[in-house]
Scaffold this motif. Sequence first.
Motif, PDB file in Angstrom:
ATOM      1  N   HIS A 147      -3.951  -1.388   3.659  1.00  0.00           N
ATOM      2  CA  HIS A 147      -3.372  -2.725   3.468  1.00  0.00           C
ATOM      3  C   HIS A 147      -4.476  -3.733   3.123  1.00  0.00           C
ATOM      4  N   ALA A 176       0.839  -1.202   0.000  1.00  0.00           N
ATOM      5  CA  ALA A 176       0.000   0.000   0.000  1.00  0.00           C
ATOM      6  C   ALA A 176       0.874   1.251   0.000  1.00  0.00           C
ATOM      7  N   HIS A 177       1.953   1.202   0.773  1.00  0.00           N
ATOM      8  CA  HIS A 177       2.810   2.378   0.968  1.00  0.00           C
ATOM      9  C   HIS A 177       4.255   2.052   0.577  1.00  0.00           C
ATOM     10  N   TYR A 237      -3.468  -3.770  10.246  1.00  0.00           N
ATOM     11  CA  TYR A 237      -3.792  -2.614  11.070  1.00  0.00           C
ATOM     12  C   TYR A 237      -4.334  -1.445  10.265  1.00  0.00           C
ATOM     13  N   ASP A 295       6.303  -0.654   2.549  1.00  0.00           N
ATOM     14  CA  ASP A 295       5.636  -1.894   2.983  1.00  0.00           C
ATOM     15  C   ASP A 295       6.323  -3.145   2.443  1.00  0.00           C
TER      16      ASP A 295
HETATM   17 ZN   LIG Z   1       1.675   0.484   4.834  1.00  0.00          ZN
END
Ligand SMILES: [Zn+2]
Length: 242
Positions: A118, A8-9, A114, A12
Motif C-alpha cells: 500500500h 495494491a490488491h 499496514y 482495496d
Molecule cells: Zn491491500
Amino acid sequence: MNIVAIGAHQDDIEVSCLGTLILYRELHDASITHVTISTGELGGQAHPDLPLSEIAAIRSSEAQAVAGALGARYVCLDQPDMYVRDTDLARDRLTEVLREARADLVLAPPPVDYHLDHVAVSQLAFHATLAASHRSLARGRQPLPRTPALYYVDTVAGLGWEPSVYVDITPVFARKCELLALHSSQMEATREVGGWDLVRYVEIENGFRGLQSGVAYAEAFTPARAWPRLHAGPTDALVMPR
Ligand SMILES: [Zn+2]
C-alpha cells in the motif's frame, strides 16, 4: 469527470472508496478506472494449497466483476503480491494509465498503512499524478492539461490516519456491500484469518467514520497536501465536476 482509483490488491478500492465511486457514477456519470498494481496471488489464505496462478485468476475475475457492475474499466499492472515496488517502469505505466483515462481525480492508498504494498502504491500514485501532466515527459499519450487532484483513502482499520474529508455513503452502503461480496475469495480468506469478512469490516470502518461525521456510514479521505495536486473545489467534499 474522470476518476482513477488505485489499489495494491484486488479488493482495496472496493473496501476503501467504492461507496464514493458509486455516488460519482450515479450522481455525476463519472468515468471510472480501477487500477490494481499487484496480481494478488497471495490472497488465497483460505486455500493455501491452490496454485498462485489460480488465485490470481480468481481475484482478477472478482475485481473485473465489480468494475463491470460499476461500469468501470479494470487495469492490473501485474506486479508480484507482497513485493510491490515503486519502480521506473511502474511509474511510467501508471502515468500512461492516468493519461489514457484523462484523470481529473485520483484516489490512492495513504502514505502510511499496514502493508508495504500500500505504501509503495501511494508513492507510485504521488509520482504518476505529477508525471501525467508533465509536458517534458514524452510518453505514448498526450500529457494531461492539469495535474489530477490526489486524495488518499483511509488506512486499514483507520489506524494512524486522520482523515479530513468525509463522504456520506449511507444511500449506497447496501450496494457497496453487495459488490464487495463479489470478492468471494477474500470474504472467505478474511473469515479464515480474522474471524470477520469484508462486509463486516466496512460496517465497522464506515460506521465509525459515519459516527465521526454525523451520518450512518461514511468513507474518509485526506487530500495530498502537495502542489499542484491540491485543487480548490466548490464544496468541502471531493473535487466536483465543473
Ligand atoms: Zn491491500
